[in-house]
Enzyme design. Structure first.
Site, short mmCIF file in Angstrom:
data_model
loop_
_atom_site.label_atom_id
_atom_site.label_comp_id
_atom_site.label_asym_id
_atom_site.label_seq_id
_atom_site.Cartn_x
_atom_site.Cartn_y
_atom_site.Cartn_z
N LYS A 174 70.71 -37.42 -44.03
CA LYS A 174 69.74 -37.76 -45.07
C LYS A 174 68.77 -36.61 -45.30
CE LYS A 174 65.79 -40.01 -44.97
NZ LYS A 174 65.01 -39.35 -46.06
N CYS A 177 57.46 -24.72 -38.62
CA CYS A 177 56.90 -25.18 -37.35
C CYS A 177 56.69 -24.05 -36.35
CB CYS A 177 57.77 -26.27 -36.74
SG CYS A 177 59.51 -25.87 -36.67
#
Length: 478
Positions: free
Chosen positions: A178, A285
């Site tokens: 997804k 990140c």
């Protein structure tokens, strides 16, 4: 004049489908704030269909030889190269990133990473067979875990999808992937390309929101749930997966310390750190956004960094000399702006600190100094083009500040003193330590952190092994 919206669809069991109940989400181009597509808002029926397809395809894919899986992955890599322009265009619509940087910094590494995992498919190793009990021979098998439910983020939609599906498929698993609800376009295009190569059901894509992802993780079929996302999302996935003891692979947030000692070449460090902090609008990140500078060079370094920030350009995808594009969505713009609006009185904005223009989610390259260790902007992930600067007195304090957060993904040390670099690399509590550089990644080396940055590794043989399970087989010699 009305422009017709693109209609994105799920890819399940070898065919494109709308959501079973017809629900859709509008997809916005963050560089223009204009809706350019609709995407399925998948529900339980869609998740059920995708999981059923992946489960049905698993036995044959599991039993394929490593050489066969390698051949498939190499074909995918070749096809991505052939369709590079289409992938780039989809990703630019997804994210508003500079077109030239997507072409040079994302597609080539993606293709290389797929080829790496194609090779890894044929390199699984275990301990030698042996007799550890008289009259018995033991062997260790590595096997695929089964169906993998995978959720990719919006900061690098294409590349993070590759980090998910490539090791999973190479190991013999089947996938239900997804994309983020804000960036589905390039993943749907990937499904079109991959679907022409793999057997039906091996690779499935369903679009949707958080509830869709939750339904995937809670579904009884997957043996493993893998997510790249926020700490909050990772905690929710781990909690949901615990209900039926699914394996979990989490790559979550980061707050990378960048420790700059007094013997550093300031000009080079500023140049490299500013790029590593502002690249992709700081939506990385591992971004170099938390700089710790020795007090003896602090003021000089801050002045140089503020000058570099002022010279850094953000703008539309086809603008020249643009280092980064917009923040990904309106919520992210509000989050980044909120950190600056809530700065304590002792903080000083040295450069930037504001939105750029009134169309698109652009934010100026920002430098903030005068901060304390317990300040919100030091402790929490901004995920935007904001670099903070703190001063330290000695190596011990640098380590105290660097390790004094809940994230533990990446870090860097800047010094000419080799022994100090080695001491710091040992003591820094992060999954990656760069020395005199920050942010380069290679397929052969692992990416992943500790603490609230999650667990499990992406890339490398370690990342590949995460998608396998170990079985002991013992046979009698009698």
């Amino acid at each position: 004049m009305t422009t017709e919206l693109r209609r994105l669809r799920n890819y399940i069991n070898g065919e494109f489908r709308d959501a079973a109940d017809g629900r859709t989400i509008e997809v916005v181009n963050p560089a223009t704030e204009e809706v350019y597509a609709t995407s399925p808002l998948s529900g339980q029926a869609d998740v059920d269909a995708a999981m059923e397809a992946a489960a049905a395809a698993f036995p044959a894919w599991r039993d394929s030889t490593p050489a066969e899986r390698q051949k498939v992955l190499l074909k995918i890599a070749d096809a991505f190269e052939e369709r590079a322009e289409d992938l780039i265009a989809a990703e630019v619509l997804n994210t508003g990133k500079p077109t030239a940087l997507v072409a040079s910094e994302e597609v080539p590494p993606m293709v290389d990473q797929i080829r790496f995992f194609a090779g890894a498919a044929r390199m699984l190793e275990g301990r030698s067979a042996g007799e550890y009990m008289e009259g018995m021979t033991s062997i260790v098998r590595r096997e695929p875990v089964g169906v993998c439910a995978q959720v990719a983020p919006w900061n690098y939609p294409m590349m993070m999808a590759v980090w998910k599906f490539a090791p999973a498929l190479a190991a013999g698993n089947t996938v239900v992937l997804k994309p983020s609800d804000t960036t589905p376009a390039s993943t749907v295009l990937m499904a079109e390309i991959i679907g022409q190569i793999v057997p039906k059901g091996v690779f499935n894509v369903i679009c949707g929101d958080r509830e869709t992802g939750k339904a995937m993780v809670e579904h009884p079929t997957p043996a493993m749930a893998s997510i790249t996302g926020s700490v909050r999302a990772g905690m929710q996935v781990a909690e949901s997966a615990a209900k039926d003891v699914k394996r979990v692979h989490l790559e979550l947030g980061g707050k990378a310390p960048v420790v700059v000692f007094e013997d550093t070449d300031i000009d080079k460090a500023v140049e490299d750190i500013s790029v590593a902090g502002y690249f992709n609008a700081g939506q990385d990140c591992t971004a170099a956004t938390r700089v710790l500078v020795h007090e003896s060079i602090h003021d000089e370094f801050v002045a140089a960094l503020a000058k570099a920030a002022a010279a850094t350009k953000t703008g539309q995808p086809d603008d020249e000399d643009v280092l980064y594009g917009p923040l990904n969505n309106a919520n992210q713009l509000r989050q980044v702006s909120g950190f600056i609006e809530r700065l304590p009185a002792h903080a000083k904005v040295e450069s930037g600190g504001h939105r750029v223009g009134d169309k698109g989610y652009f934010y100026a390259p920002t430098v903030v100094s005068g901060l304390k260790q317990d300040d919100e902007i030091i402790q929490n992930e901004v995920f935007g083009p904001v670099i903070t600067v703190q001063s330290f007195t000695d190596e011990a304090q640098a380590l105290e500040y660097a390790n004094g957060i809940e994230y533990a993904l990446a870090s860097s040390v800047w010094t000419k003193d080799h022994a100090r670099a080695m001491r710091m690399s040992k003591a820094l509590d992060f999954g990656c330590v760069w020395i005199n550089t920050h942010i380069p990644l290679v397929a052969e080396m692992p990416h992943g952190g500790y603490k609230k940055s999650g667990y499990g590794k992406d890339l490398s043989a370690y990342g590949f092994e995460d998608y396998t399970r170990i079985k002991h087989v013992m046979t009698s010699l009698a």
